[in-house]
Write an enzyme that holds these catalytic residues in place. Structure first.
Site, short mmCIF file in Angstrom:
data_model
loop_
_atom_site.label_atom_id
_atom_site.label_comp_id
_atom_site.label_asym_id
_atom_site.label_seq_id
_atom_site.Cartn_x
_atom_site.Cartn_y
_atom_site.Cartn_z
N THR A 153 1.52 -4.14 4.46
CA THR A 153 1.32 -4.44 5.88
C THR A 153 0.76 -5.84 6.12
OG1 THR A 153 -0.91 -3.52 5.85
CG2 THR A 153 0.90 -2.02 6.43
N ASP A 154 0.18 -6.45 5.08
CA ASP A 154 -0.52 -7.72 5.31
C ASP A 154 0.38 -8.80 5.90
OD1 ASP A 154 -2.87 -6.67 4.39
OD2 ASP A 154 -2.75 -7.54 2.39
N SER A 183 2.03 -7.45 -0.47
CA SER A 183 2.93 -8.23 0.40
C SER A 183 2.53 -9.69 0.54
CB SER A 183 3.07 -7.57 1.77
OG SER A 183 1.88 -7.70 2.51
N THR A 194 0.83 -1.22 0.00
CA THR A 194 0.00 0.00 0.00
C THR A 194 0.85 1.26 0.00
OG1 THR A 194 -1.93 -1.01 1.01
CG2 THR A 194 -1.59 1.31 1.48
N1 ASP Z 1 -2.38 -5.24 0.24
C1 ASP Z 1 -1.41 -4.48 0.92
C2 ASP Z 1 -0.14 -5.29 1.10
O1 ASP Z 1 0.64 -5.28 0.20
C3 ASP Z 1 -1.91 -3.97 2.19
C4 ASP Z 1 -1.01 -2.96 2.81
O2 ASP Z 1 0.09 -2.72 2.39
O3 ASP Z 1 -1.45 -2.41 3.82
O4 ASP Z 1 0.07 -5.91 2.10
#
Ligand code: ASP
Length: 331
Positions: A91-92, A60, A16
């Site tokens: 963050t995932d 991620s 993200t």
């Molecule tokens: N889908 C995103 C990721 O790459 C979510 C994020 O980064 O918060 O994990």
């Protein structure tokens, strides 16, 4: 005369924090280049001599354990060139990737700080720039030296072995339920008043089998029945997320024991916090019953982190006794 600024290498992995949506705020995908990402962080150039490199450009969930092994190798190779590293990513899976780095990097090199964002670059209140700036401050700080990798999020500093993503959308999505954050960032000040201990031995990234072995994870629920062969097919180890302090339905015990005869079975609490019991209950399916049958306790590690530790131990050639000892080494 001013002393030169500390050097920090920012390695971007997508997520993200590197994502931009369409004009209506939807369909965000990771596409910002490292330079575009850093252009949103005014003030960084006064804190550090920032170097940028794209390592991966993924959501991620598409990062692999092999990616983390390669990232740890890259950090090791470049450690002499910089005073700190910042890793930006989604963050995932950040709670797992940071823990993989924690297992693969000792505390002797420059600090490695992992961060991300909950709101993408096109949303009001995007948190990526503030998280990057705080992460850079921590990465070049004296306070962060000698601690091993850290996670910086929403101005809090967390240890990878405890940190968890506990909210799907809040900008304060990260928490360390068993230990709390060890520090924080306020204005330009980095504070780490709580010292980490008992980190456990690290593994050598160059001595880890790639691709690493597959390890399964099964979460038990009310009325779960015996494990079936397809639950463990192709796995070299299994993590079972058990109830509370280490309990499973009695109907599951025999099948777990049979799996444990073939591959190591590690049990982790599904509660999200706390350490497993060892000697409180004795009913069939209790923690004592499972330990007596040779299953390994993850202690206070959650299931996702226990799985990573098991993967990397197996990939390092560890046998069952080494695996038990390593799980026992870090609370
Ligand atoms: N889908 C995103 C990721 O790459 C979510 C994020 O980064 O918060 O994990």
């Amino acid at each position: 005369m001013h002393s030169p600024l500390p050097r920090v290498l920012v390695l971007t992995l997508g997520g993200t924090i590197a994502s931009v949506p369409d004009a209506k705020g939807h369909h965000a995908v990771p596409r910002l280049s490292p330079a575009e990402l850093m252009a949103s962080v005014p003030g960084a150039a006064e804190v550090a001599d920032v170097r940028l490199e794209s390592f991966r450009q993924y959501p991620s969930g598409d990062l692999s354990i092999t990616d983390m092994i390669e990232l740890a190798q890259l950090v090791g190779r470049r450690a002499d060139e910089v005073d700190g590293f910042v890793i930006t990513q989604g963050t995932d899976t950040l709670e797992e990737t940071s823990y993989a780095l924690d297992l693969l990097l000792d505390e002797n090199g420059p600090p490695v700080v992992v961060t991300g964002a909950m709101r993408n670059a096109g949303l009001p209140g995007a948190d990526g720039p503030a998280n990057i700036l705080a992460a850079i401050r921590v990465a070049v700080s004296r306070e962060a030296r000698g601690l091993g990798p850290l996670v910086v999020f929403a101005d809090e500093i967390h240890l990878p072995r405890f940190v968890r993503k506990i909210h799907s959308s809040s900008v304060a999505a990260f928490s360390s339920p068993n230990a709390g954050p060890v520090g924080w960032v306020t204005e330009e000040r980095v504070r780490i008043p709580l010292l980490a201990r008992d980190r456990g031995p690290t593994l050598q990234p160059d001595a880890v089998r790639v691709p690493p072995p597959a390890v399964g994870i099964v979460k038990l629920g009310l009325g779960s029945g015996p494990l079936l062969p397809e639950h463990t097919a192709g796995f070299e180890g299994l993590v079972v997320e058990v109830f509370g302090g280490g309990h499973v339905p009695s109907s599951v015990v025999q099948s777990l024991a049979e799996v444990n005869d073939r591959i190591p079975v590690v049990m982790a609490t599904r509660t999200g916090a706390g350490e497993l019991y060892r000697s409180t209950y004795a009913f069939p399916g209790s923690e004592q019953d499972l330990l007596d049958r040779g299953m390994i306790s993850a202690g206070a590690l959650d299931g996702a982190k226990a799985r990573l530790l098991l993967v990397l131990l197996l990939a390092s050639g560890a046998g069952r006794a080494d695996i038990s000892a390593r799980f026992a080494a870090a609370p």
